[in-house]
Design a protein around this motif. Structure first.
Motif, PDB file in Angstrom:
ATOM      1  N   UNK A  36       0.838  -1.192   0.000  1.00  0.00           N
ATOM      2  CA  UNK A  36       0.000   0.000   0.000  1.00  0.00           C
ATOM      3  C   UNK A  36       0.869   1.236   0.000  1.00  0.00           C
ATOM      4  N   UNK A  37       0.437   2.274  -0.685  1.00  0.00           N
ATOM      5  CA  UNK A  37       1.194   3.521  -0.732  1.00  0.00           C
ATOM      6  C   UNK A  37       1.288   4.107   0.662  1.00  0.00           C
ATOM      7  N   UNK A  38       2.483   4.290   1.162  1.00  0.00           N
ATOM      8  CA  UNK A  38       2.815   4.983   2.388  1.00  0.00           C
ATOM      9  C   UNK A  38       2.330   4.361   3.679  1.00  0.00           C
ATOM     10  N   UNK A  39       1.540   3.331   3.676  1.00  0.00           N
ATOM     11  CA  UNK A  39       1.169   2.671   4.922  1.00  0.00           C
ATOM     12  C   UNK A  39       0.597   3.621   5.939  1.00  0.00           C
ATOM     13  N   UNK A  40       1.031   3.488   7.188  1.00  0.00           N
ATOM     14  CA  UNK A  40       0.481   4.337   8.236  1.00  0.00           C
ATOM     15  C   UNK A  40      -0.567   3.574   9.000  1.00  0.00           C
ATOM     16  N   UNK A  41      -1.443   4.250   9.636  1.00  0.00           N
ATOM     17  CA  UNK A  41      -2.510   3.599  10.366  1.00  0.00           C
ATOM     18  C   UNK A  41      -3.583   4.596  10.672  1.00  0.00           C
ATOM     19  N   UNK A  42      -4.806   4.175  10.564  1.00  0.00           N
ATOM     20  CA  UNK A  42      -5.922   5.075  10.789  1.00  0.00           C
ATOM     21  C   UNK A  42      -6.920   4.387  11.689  1.00  0.00           C
ATOM     22  N   UNK A  43      -7.183   4.947  12.813  1.00  0.00           N
ATOM     23  CA  UNK A  43      -8.166   4.364  13.700  1.00  0.00           C
ATOM     24  C   UNK A  43      -9.508   5.033  13.466  1.00  0.00           C
ATOM     25  N   UNK A 103     -17.070   9.292  -4.093  1.00  0.00           N
ATOM     26  CA  UNK A 103     -17.275   8.066  -4.865  1.00  0.00           C
ATOM     27  C   UNK A 103     -17.111   6.786  -4.058  1.00  0.00           C
ATOM     28  N   UNK A 104     -16.333   6.831  -2.968  1.00  0.00           N
ATOM     29  CA  UNK A 104     -16.104   5.652  -2.137  1.00  0.00           C
ATOM     30  C   UNK A 104     -15.876   6.086  -0.685  1.00  0.00           C
ATOM     31  N   UNK A 105     -16.924   6.493  -0.001  1.00  0.00           N
ATOM     32  CA  UNK A 105     -16.765   7.012   1.364  1.00  0.00           C
ATOM     33  C   UNK A 105     -16.162   6.011   2.348  1.00  0.00           C
ATOM     34  N   UNK A 106     -16.321   4.717   2.112  1.00  0.00           N
ATOM     35  CA  UNK A 106     -15.745   3.724   3.016  1.00  0.00           C
ATOM     36  C   UNK A 106     -14.223   3.722   3.001  1.00  0.00           C
ATOM     37  N   UNK A 107     -13.615   4.293   1.973  1.00  0.00           N
ATOM     38  CA  UNK A 107     -12.157   4.340   1.875  1.00  0.00           C
ATOM     39  C   UNK A 107     -11.563   5.517   2.650  1.00  0.00           C
ATOM     40  N   UNK A 108     -12.408   6.375   3.210  1.00  0.00           N
ATOM     41  CA  UNK A 108     -11.936   7.566   3.925  1.00  0.00           C
ATOM     42  C   UNK A 108     -12.164   7.383   5.420  1.00  0.00           C
ATOM     43  N   UNK A 109     -11.152   7.741   6.201  1.00  0.00           N
ATOM     44  CA  UNK A 109     -11.285   7.727   7.651  1.00  0.00           C
ATOM     45  C   UNK A 109     -10.650   9.003   8.200  1.00  0.00           C
ATOM     46  N   UNK A 110     -10.769   9.209   9.495  1.00  0.00           N
ATOM     47  CA  UNK A 110     -10.272  10.449  10.099  1.00  0.00           C
ATOM     48  C   UNK A 110      -9.052  10.180  10.966  1.00  0.00           C
ATOM     49  N   UNK A 111      -8.050  11.036  10.811  1.00  0.00           N
ATOM     50  CA  UNK A 111      -6.876  11.028  11.679  1.00  0.00           C
ATOM     51  C   UNK A 111      -7.308  11.576  13.030  1.00  0.00           C
ATOM     52  N   UNK A 112      -6.680  11.177  14.123  1.00  0.00           N
ATOM     53  CA  UNK A 112      -7.056  11.731  15.430  1.00  0.00           C
ATOM     54  C   UNK A 112      -7.024  13.258  15.491  1.00  0.00           C
ATOM     55  N   UNK A 113      -6.211  13.910  14.639  1.00  0.00           N
ATOM     56  CA  UNK A 113      -6.153  15.375  14.595  1.00  0.00           C
ATOM     57  C   UNK A 113      -7.256  15.976  13.737  1.00  0.00           C
TER      58      UNK A 113
END
Length: 130
Positions: A36-43, A103-113
Motif C-alpha cells: 500500500x502507498x505509504x502505509x500508516x494507520x488510521x483508527x 465516490x467511495x466514502x468507506x475508503x476515507x477515515x479520520x486522523x485523530x487530529x
C-alpha cells in the motif's frame, strides 16, 4: 536590436520528469509484489486500517497528473512543512480525500487530529517495491 537577438538563448522545451506509469500505480493483480502507498494507520470507530493522510488542507504544490478509473484525480504534491516530519518529505503521489469521499466514502477515515485519510488499497492504488 540585432545584438539583442544574438544574445537571446534559444527556446528549450521544459524537461518532463517521469515518476512511473499511472497504470502501474492503479491496477492490482499484476503479479508483482506490491504494498500500500505509504502505509500508516488510521483508527476509526470500528477498525484500524492502513490509511494515508490525504486531506487537501495538509498538501501544497499540488499538480494533477491523471485520473483514477473512479473519476477522481491522481496528484503529485508535497506535504506542508509542519506535516513533513510525520508523513514524509519530498514529492508524493496520491489522491484527495474529499474527492474519494464522493465516490467511495468507506475508503476515507479520520486522523485523530481531524484530517481525512484514505485507505489506498481500497482504491487499488499500490506501488512496486524496489
Amino acid at each position: 536590436p540585432e545584438e539583442a537577438a544574438k544574445r537571446r538563448r534559444p527556446y528549450l522545451p521544459p524537461q518532463l520528469t517521469r515518476y512511473g506509469a499511472l497504470r502501474d500505480l492503479t491496477q492490482t493483480g499484476t503479479g508483482a509484489q506490491t504494498e500500500s502507498v505509504q502505509g500508516g494507520g488510521c483508527r476509526t470507530a470500528t477498525a484500524k486500517r492502513p490509511c494515508t493522510p490525504s486531506d487537501r488542507a495538509i498538501k501544497e504544490s499540488v499538480v494533477r497528473i491523471g485520473s483514477h478509473p473512479l473519476g477522481i484525480g491522481l496528484y503529485l504534491f508535497h506535504y506542508m512543512p509542519e506535516f513533513r516530519d510525520e508523513w514524509g518529505h519530498g514529492r508524493k503521489f496520491g489522491v484527495m480525500a474529499n474527492e474519494v469521499e464522493t465516490v467511495m466514502p468507506d475508503a476515507v477515515c479520520a486522523h485523530p487530529d481531524g484530517y481525512k485519510m484514505v485507505d489506498y488499497a481500497m482504491l487499488g492504488i499500490t506501488r512496486f517495491i524496489q
